[in-house]
Design an enzyme around this catalytic site. Sequence first.
Site, short mmCIF file in Angstrom:
data_model
loop_
_atom_site.label_atom_id
_atom_site.label_comp_id
_atom_site.label_asym_id
_atom_site.label_seq_id
_atom_site.Cartn_x
_atom_site.Cartn_y
_atom_site.Cartn_z
N LYS A 65 0.86 -1.19 0.00
CA LYS A 65 0.00 0.00 0.00
C LYS A 65 0.89 1.23 0.00
O LYS A 65 1.92 1.25 0.70
CB LYS A 65 -0.87 -0.06 1.26
CG LYS A 65 -1.95 0.99 1.41
CD LYS A 65 -2.76 0.70 2.69
CE LYS A 65 -3.95 1.63 2.87
NZ LYS A 65 -4.76 1.29 4.06
N SER A 123 -9.49 0.74 3.02
CA SER A 123 -8.68 1.63 2.20
C SER A 123 -7.54 0.93 1.49
O SER A 123 -6.92 1.51 0.60
CB SER A 123 -8.10 2.75 3.07
OG SER A 123 -7.23 2.24 4.06
N SER A 157 -9.65 -1.57 7.14
CA SER A 157 -9.08 -1.33 5.81
C SER A 157 -8.32 -2.50 5.22
O SER A 157 -7.94 -2.46 4.05
CB SER A 157 -8.16 -0.10 5.86
OG SER A 157 -8.94 1.07 5.93
#
Lengths: 461, 76
Positions: free
Chosen positions: A77, A153, A177
């Site tokens: 990420k 996310s 997330s």
Amino acid sequence: MSFPTALRIAAQVRDGDVSARAVAEQTLARITAANPALNAFTAVFDAGALAAADRVDADRAAGRPLGPLAGVPFAVKNLFDVEGLTTLAGSKIRRGAAPATADATLIARLKAAGAVLVGALNMDEFAYGFSTENAHDGPTHNPHDLSRIAGGSSGGSAAAVAAGLVPLTLGSDTNGSIRVPASLCGVYGLKPTLGRLSRQGVYPFVHSLDHAGLFARTVDDLAAAYDAMQGSDAADALCDRAAEPVAARLRAVADGPLRVGVLGGWFTQGAFPEALAALAEVAGALDACPVDLPGAATARAAAFALTAYEGARLHAADLRARPLDFDPAVRDRLLAGALLPDAVAEAAHRYRPLFRDAVAALFRDVDILLAPATPCPAPGIGQATMTMGGEEVSVRKTLGAYTQPISYVGLPVVAAPLNRPGQLPIGVQIIAPAWREDLALGAALRLERAGVVAAHPPGGF
Amino acid sequence: MSSRDLETFLATPDAAIAAYGQARAEAVGLALPATVQAGVFDNLALLRTQTALVAAALAAPLATGADGGPTPPFRP
């Protein structure tokens, strides 16, 4: 078809059946071909990946010992520090920031185990969202249906694993997330106990609630990578626990007795039929008994308010100086958080030990708790609202309704995808007591071996 | 910041949330661009609803504890 697992790749590299360079080249080619449709990657490190793979091959040729993940491609990420690159955290605001001077601890540990970093992945801006519809980088598309969201996310992290671009990715989970995108993309996600994995070099969102974790397509891959990253880190005050490896004893845990409870009340309220069916199937396979967890709605509310409050304080300077440079969906929530009185955060903190103790009381009678990971399968890209329990609610704010109470008290969770090939994925949370990731992973392995949960390759990838 | 601030926030009705938000923005030195105010105040109203749940659950501790010093570090 099935995608090669991380452990299979590592074994092939170790045995000389394939070179790490060949694996890296194939991985980079797959990303080049698939990413235009998915928008999972925001950066690809071709040269760095090939150089790292060459070092693995050189070590093998020289007879030097190889790590347990030798030659395994992975991606992170884009809130993880990667040496020499600016850490974007999904934002426009950080595009001018100085490059990171070192890799995040978890990246360094995976590299030390021989894994090869190939790229950085899309996310909701500053990790504030559940959809990865990023205003600056565009939405990540769900590999199982490109018209739908990947969840967030850590949406790029889940989509990259689901589409078979890499077998392993890192993400973060403050309110869900990792678990939300794992559910919507049909892969496994592990959010360990708060403080288990180092957050050093992970761009913060809500210090009180931030966890680092990972995605994979099998339980064994999840456990192997988790083991490679464990251990205390002086650079993260919360991460002060010695490593407790699980992979070698996972089968014994899976075969041992497990007392399982299935959460009702808040955790099924408003759930779509697919989520309830998934929960029932997993609960049936584990002979779970129904249990109730009082206070879950309050815990979710506390996490919701604490997130807005702490997130706003972190970004206070930019909210004052350049509010219009934020993603609009994030900006409005952060600005509202900036207006909250301090007593809101105090209240949210004070409820935390009360709820922790309520969950601990349940764990006196069960080893594992089950709950849906998301209320529904993936909504469409651009879909602002959905109906939950007869009420029109925001997709972005509600997909984490069942994950937020659990991360609020820092418990370890495996999000496991129900085995339903050809249909939109949906996952279940396997929740364990603090520091007992082995129980969550063992239960997930038992379910995987029984064919109840599985990560299926999507059509077209 | 005291429990009185929390009580004031929780007692603010929907119709007054914009005025409350404007006053808070001034108090904390935050300029709210006109184009974002509606979205911000919607979110503030939602946060008030969520906070009310927490406050209700903590009614007794809040009465005595909101100003009672820092919360000890949380451990799972």
